[in-house]
Design an enzyme around this catalytic site. Structure first.
Site: not given
Ligand code: DX5
Ligand code: ZN
Length: 230
Positions: A10, A35, A37, A39, A68, A70, A139, A144, A146-147, A181-182, A203
């Protein structure tokens, strides 16, 4: 059934000041999908990147871009991402007034279509549309950021989604990716693969590591070790 596995870094956790370098680095390190993202500070409480950035990274990418969305509404922005080089476009059913129409719009734009399930979103949405989908995304965090930490209940949901995806494939012969994802890390990826995922977004685990190639290789090794012997 034998499965192919894909690692989808990601870009959300990449260094945005050096995005082209990061894209090349992660592809050189063995990524299968990028990937991406998107938002909108409306459907989710964060604001990221749009079609202009997708278009900018496209020349640096030799692998499919997995967008993706959002965002709410969804339909207005779909053709823009198709024109910007997206291969797969996924969206959340809560963000579209007409889910079947949005899937058709993504296909008409020349892309593969995915439907995304938040932790509290039931898989029931699949009942009438799975045969027109190319990807189901479960999910394992609330979208919303990462991490965040992996929500364990996602494993149960992946198992249920795997049954539905396999049944659809049996019926139609079409391939449907089952993506997660996540919070995906080297340490939990084997359990996630065992629950049925075949496409793994990661990510912070990849971009936060010192050696992207070693991290992706370690993920693949853990997935392989989790497979039953042929
Ligand atoms: C969160 C995103 C993810 C995010 C994942 O809303 O859709 O794609 O980047 O990040 P990690 O792998 O750090 O959880
Ligand atoms: Zn994502």
């Amino acid at each position: 059934m034998k499965r192919d596995f894909r690692i989808a870094p990601s870009l959300l956790s990449a260094d945005f000041a050096r995005l082209g370098d990061e894209v090349r680095a992660v592809i050189g390190a063995g990524a299968d999908l990028l990937h991406f993202d998107v938002m909108d500070n409306h459907y989710v409480p964060n604001l990221t990147i749009g079609p202009l950035v997708c278009e900018a990274i496209r020349p640096h990418s030799t692998i499919p871009i997995d967008v993706h969305l959002m965002v709410k509404p969804v339909d207005r922005i779909v053709p823009d991402f198709a024109a910007a080089g997206a291969s797969i476009i996924s969206f959340h059913p809560e963000a579209s007034e007409h889910v079947d129409r949005t899937i058709g719009l993504i296909h008409d734009s020349g892309c593969r279509a995915g439907l995304v399930f938040n932790p509290a979103t039931p898989l029931d949405w699949l009942m009438h549309v799975i045969d027109s989908l190319d990807l189901v995304l479960v999910m394992s965090v609330n979208p919303g950021f990462g991490g965040q930490s992996f929500i364990p209940h996602a494993l149960e949901k992946l198992k249920a989604a795997r049954r539905l995806v396999d049944a659809a494939r049996e019926r139609t012969g079409r391939e449907i990716l089952l993506e997660v994802d996540g919070g995906v890390k080297i340490d939990n990826i084997a359990a996630i693969a065992a629950a049925g995922a075949d496409t793994f977004v990661a990510g912070s685990a990849i971009f936060g590591s010192a050696d992207y190639r070693a991290t992706i290789a370690a993920m693949r090794a853990r997935i392989a070790a989790a497979q039953p012997a042929a």
